[in-house]
Design a protein around this motif. Structure first.
Motif, PDB file in Angstrom:
ATOM      1  N   THR A 220      23.352  17.630 -17.484  1.00  0.00           N
ATOM      2  CA  THR A 220      24.164  18.319 -18.483  1.00  0.00           C
ATOM      3  C   THR A 220      23.877  19.802 -18.321  1.00  0.00           C
ATOM      4  OG1 THR A 220      23.786  16.455 -19.973  1.00  0.00           O
ATOM      5  CG2 THR A 220      24.712  18.444 -20.958  1.00  0.00           C
ATOM      6  N   VAL A 221      24.888  20.636 -18.569  1.00  0.00           N
ATOM      7  CA  VAL A 221      24.684  22.078 -18.480  1.00  0.00           C
ATOM      8  C   VAL A 221      24.564  22.662 -19.875  1.00  0.00           C
ATOM      9  CG1 VAL A 221      25.595  24.272 -17.605  1.00  0.00           C
ATOM     10  CG2 VAL A 221      25.955  22.154 -16.297  1.00  0.00           C
ATOM     11  N   TYR A 222      23.565  23.512 -20.042  1.00  0.00           N
ATOM     12  CA  TYR A 222      23.309  24.235 -21.290  1.00  0.00           C
ATOM     13  C   TYR A 222      23.311  25.724 -20.980  1.00  0.00           C
ATOM     14  CZ  TYR A 222      21.722  19.848 -23.418  1.00  0.00           C
ATOM     15  OH  TYR A 222      21.657  18.575 -23.915  1.00  0.00           O
ATOM     16  N   ALA A 223      23.484  26.547 -22.014  1.00  0.00           N
ATOM     17  CA  ALA A 223      23.504  27.992 -21.823  1.00  0.00           C
ATOM     18  C   ALA A 223      22.751  28.691 -22.952  1.00  0.00           C
ATOM     19  CB  ALA A 223      24.947  28.494 -21.772  1.00  0.00           C
ATOM     20  N   SER A 224      22.252  29.896 -22.658  1.00  0.00           N
ATOM     21  CA  SER A 224      21.536  30.691 -23.650  1.00  0.00           C
ATOM     22  C   SER A 224      21.376  32.111 -23.126  1.00  0.00           C
ATOM     23  CB  SER A 224      20.148  30.081 -23.911  1.00  0.00           C
ATOM     24  OG  SER A 224      19.442  30.845 -24.857  1.00  0.00           O
ATOM     25  N   ASP A 225      21.182  33.049 -24.028  1.00  0.00           N
ATOM     26  CA  ASP A 225      20.881  34.414 -23.599  1.00  0.00           C
ATOM     27  C   ASP A 225      19.400  34.587 -23.295  1.00  0.00           C
ATOM     28  OD1 ASP A 225      23.439  35.533 -23.617  1.00  0.00           O
ATOM     29  OD2 ASP A 225      23.363  35.823 -25.780  1.00  0.00           O
ATOM     30  N   SER A 226      18.558  33.793 -23.958  1.00  0.00           N
ATOM     31  CA  SER A 226      17.119  33.823 -23.703  1.00  0.00           C
ATOM     32  C   SER A 226      16.760  32.553 -22.924  1.00  0.00           C
ATOM     33  CB  SER A 226      16.363  33.880 -25.035  1.00  0.00           C
ATOM     34  OG  SER A 226      16.635  32.718 -25.792  1.00  0.00           O
ATOM     35  N   VAL A 227      15.486  32.253 -22.830  1.00  0.00           N
ATOM     36  CA  VAL A 227      15.037  30.993 -22.233  1.00  0.00           C
ATOM     37  C   VAL A 227      14.240  30.264 -23.308  1.00  0.00           C
ATOM     38  CG1 VAL A 227      13.769  29.890 -20.363  1.00  0.00           C
ATOM     39  CG2 VAL A 227      14.962  32.049 -19.944  1.00  0.00           C
ATOM     40  N   PRO A 228      14.929  29.509 -24.168  1.00  0.00           N
ATOM     41  CA  PRO A 228      14.259  28.814 -25.265  1.00  0.00           C
ATOM     42  C   PRO A 228      13.185  27.847 -24.769  1.00  0.00           C
ATOM     43  CG  PRO A 228      16.632  28.793 -25.580  1.00  0.00           C
ATOM     44  CD  PRO A 228      16.378  29.301 -24.193  1.00  0.00           C
ATOM     45  N   SER A 229      12.172  27.675 -25.571  1.00  0.00           N
ATOM     46  CA  SER A 229      11.059  26.798 -25.199  1.00  0.00           C
ATOM     47  C   SER A 229      11.363  25.324 -25.432  1.00  0.00           C
ATOM     48  CB  SER A 229       9.807  27.191 -25.984  1.00  0.00           C
ATOM     49  OG  SER A 229      10.043  27.045 -27.367  1.00  0.00           O
ATOM     50  N   ARG A 230      12.474  25.025 -26.097  1.00  0.00           N
ATOM     51  CA  ARG A 230      12.867  23.637 -26.354  1.00  0.00           C
ATOM     52  C   ARG A 230      14.334  23.460 -25.996  1.00  0.00           C
ATOM     53  NH1 ARG A 230      11.466  22.597 -32.355  1.00  0.00           N
ATOM     54  NH2 ARG A 230      12.480  20.642 -31.812  1.00  0.00           N
ATOM     55  N   ILE A 231      14.676  22.310 -25.433  1.00  0.00           N
ATOM     56  CA  ILE A 231      16.054  22.048 -25.016  1.00  0.00           C
ATOM     57  C   ILE A 231      17.023  22.114 -26.198  1.00  0.00           C
ATOM     58  CG2 ILE A 231      15.847  19.515 -25.115  1.00  0.00           C
ATOM     59  CD1 ILE A 231      17.872  21.568 -22.524  1.00  0.00           C
ATOM     60  N   GLU A 232      16.563  21.755 -27.390  1.00  0.00           N
ATOM     61  CA  GLU A 232      17.436  21.781 -28.573  1.00  0.00           C
ATOM     62  C   GLU A 232      17.923  23.182 -28.923  1.00  0.00           C
ATOM     63  OE1 GLU A 232      14.722  18.343 -28.740  1.00  0.00           O
ATOM     64  OE2 GLU A 232      14.319  20.481 -28.628  1.00  0.00           O
ATOM     65  N   ARG A 233      17.256  24.194 -28.433  1.00  0.00           N
ATOM     66  CA  ARG A 233      17.635  25.579 -28.765  1.00  0.00           C
ATOM     67  C   ARG A 233      18.644  26.172 -27.785  1.00  0.00           C
ATOM     68  NH1 ARG A 233      11.650  27.157 -30.667  1.00  0.00           N
ATOM     69  NH2 ARG A 233      11.779  26.164 -32.709  1.00  0.00           N
ATOM     70  N   TRP A 234      18.971  25.443 -26.732  1.00  0.00           N
ATOM     71  CA  TRP A 234      20.028  25.855 -25.809  1.00  0.00           C
ATOM     72  C   TRP A 234      21.370  25.382 -26.390  1.00  0.00           C
ATOM     73  CZ3 TRP A 234      19.435  27.999 -20.722  1.00  0.00           C
ATOM     74  CH2 TRP A 234      18.122  28.176 -20.303  1.00  0.00           C
ATOM     75  N   THR A 235      22.460  25.978 -25.938  1.00  0.00           N
ATOM     76  CA  THR A 235      23.811  25.570 -26.336  1.00  0.00           C
ATOM     77  C   THR A 235      24.386  24.661 -25.255  1.00  0.00           C
ATOM     78  OG1 THR A 235      24.162  27.641 -27.529  1.00  0.00           O
ATOM     79  CG2 THR A 235      26.134  26.408 -26.886  1.00  0.00           C
ATOM     80  N   LYS A 236      24.788  23.459 -25.634  1.00  0.00           N
ATOM     81  CA  LYS A 236      25.375  22.519 -24.686  1.00  0.00           C
ATOM     82  C   LYS A 236      26.783  22.987 -24.332  1.00  0.00           C
ATOM     83  CE  LYS A 236      26.339  17.607 -24.160  1.00  0.00           C
ATOM     84  NZ  LYS A 236      26.290  16.285 -24.799  1.00  0.00           N
ATOM     85  N   VAL A 237      27.062  23.151 -23.019  1.00  0.00           N
ATOM     86  CA  VAL A 237      28.371  23.648 -22.597  1.00  0.00           C
ATOM     87  C   VAL A 237      29.092  22.694 -21.638  1.00  0.00           C
ATOM     88  CG1 VAL A 237      27.851  26.082 -23.040  1.00  0.00           C
ATOM     89  CG2 VAL A 237      27.371  25.108 -20.767  1.00  0.00           C
ATOM     90  N   SER A 238      28.531  21.490 -21.439  1.00  0.00           N
ATOM     91  CA  SER A 238      29.228  20.496 -20.613  1.00  0.00           C
ATOM     92  C   SER A 238      28.949  19.100 -21.142  1.00  0.00           C
ATOM     93  CB  SER A 238      28.776  20.572 -19.142  1.00  0.00           C
ATOM     94  OG  SER A 238      27.565  19.856 -18.938  1.00  0.00           O
ATOM     95  N   GLN A 239      29.734  18.159 -20.665  1.00  0.00           N
ATOM     96  CA  GLN A 239      29.452  16.754 -20.900  1.00  0.00           C
ATOM     97  C   GLN A 239      28.330  16.332 -19.952  1.00  0.00           C
ATOM     98  OE1 GLN A 239      31.008  14.847 -23.278  1.00  0.00           O
ATOM     99  NE2 GLN A 239      31.935  16.788 -23.864  1.00  0.00           N
ATOM    100  N   SER A 240      27.660  15.244 -20.261  1.00  0.00           N
ATOM    101  CA  SER A 240      26.694  14.676 -19.328  1.00  0.00           C
ATOM    102  C   SER A 240      27.467  14.007 -18.204  1.00  0.00           C
ATOM    103  CB  SER A 240      25.808  13.649 -20.020  1.00  0.00           C
ATOM    104  OG  SER A 240      24.994  14.282 -20.972  1.00  0.00           O
ATOM    105  N   VAL A 241      27.032  14.222 -16.969  1.00  0.00           N
ATOM    106  CA  VAL A 241      27.712  13.629 -15.821  1.00  0.00           C
ATOM    107  C   VAL A 241      26.705  12.889 -14.944  1.00  0.00           C
ATOM    108  CG1 VAL A 241      29.559  15.352 -15.758  1.00  0.00           C
ATOM    109  CG2 VAL A 241      27.515  15.708 -14.403  1.00  0.00           C
ATOM    110  N   ARG A 242      27.192  11.850 -14.316  1.00  0.00           N
ATOM    111  CA  ARG A 242      26.401  11.174 -13.287  1.00  0.00           C
ATOM    112  C   ARG A 242      26.774  11.870 -11.984  1.00  0.00           C
ATOM    113  NH1 ARG A 242      24.299   5.345 -12.722  1.00  0.00           N
ATOM    114  NH2 ARG A 242      23.962   5.257 -10.484  1.00  0.00           N
ATOM    115  N   VAL A 243      25.838  12.571 -11.399  1.00  0.00           N
ATOM    116  CA  VAL A 243      26.085  13.507 -10.300  1.00  0.00           C
ATOM    117  C   VAL A 243      26.432  12.794  -8.996  1.00  0.00           C
ATOM    118  CG1 VAL A 243      24.980  15.288  -8.897  1.00  0.00           C
ATOM    119  CG2 VAL A 243      24.631  15.255 -11.358  1.00  0.00           C
TER     120      VAL A 243
END
Length: 139
Positions: A76-99
């Motif tokens: 899954t792709v997430y985005a942020s301006d900083s580098v949060p220490s926890r995944i929950e603090r990133w913004t989800k910007v894609s669906q989960s995919v099987r690569v």
């Protein structure tokens, strides 16, 4: 060369950090990979690990392109301006995919611009290791 970095918030803070530049060097002969997790992440008490790109400036990316030699992992792709220490603090910007071996992941930033884009690997393929040969963002 320094625009990519590893992300391992639930472990020792490093995930093959000496290889991160190979994911964005334009050469399919080089690669970044996760550590090997026998039994997947369940046995390691992690929900995942990842690799992020620091764009240097805020951009509203529309797609992440990925090439791998270990298809079958979930990302899954997430985005942020900083580098949060926890995944929950990133913004989800894609669906989960099987690569797949060559995977284009559409991004929905709602026209919001971010500096960092994280490829979060939440399930590993058979063998317990995921490989990223090339990773790039499209605007």
């Amino acid at each position: 060369q320094d625009a990519a970095d590893d992300y391992d918030p639930e472990g020792d803070g490093e995930e093959s950090s000496g290889q991160v530049q190979f994911a964005i060097d334009g050469s399919p002969a080089t690669e970044w990979d996760t550590e090997t997790y026998d039994g997947g992440f369940e046995g390691s008490n992690k929900r995942g690990v990842g690799l992020y790109i620091d764009t240097g400036n805020r951009v509203a990316a529309r797609q992440l392109d990925l090439v791998t030699s270990t298809p079958g992992y979930t990302a899954t792709v997430y985005a942020s301006d900083s580098v949060p220490s926890r995944i929950e603090r990133w913004t989800k910007v894609s669906q989960s995919v099987r690569v797949k071996e060559k995977q284009a992941i559409p991004l929905d930033t709602a026209r919001q611009e971010f500096r960092n884009y994280l490829l979060w690997i939440s399930a590993l393929p058979e063998g317990g290791k995921a490989v990223v040969k090339e990773l790039s963002l499209q605007r």
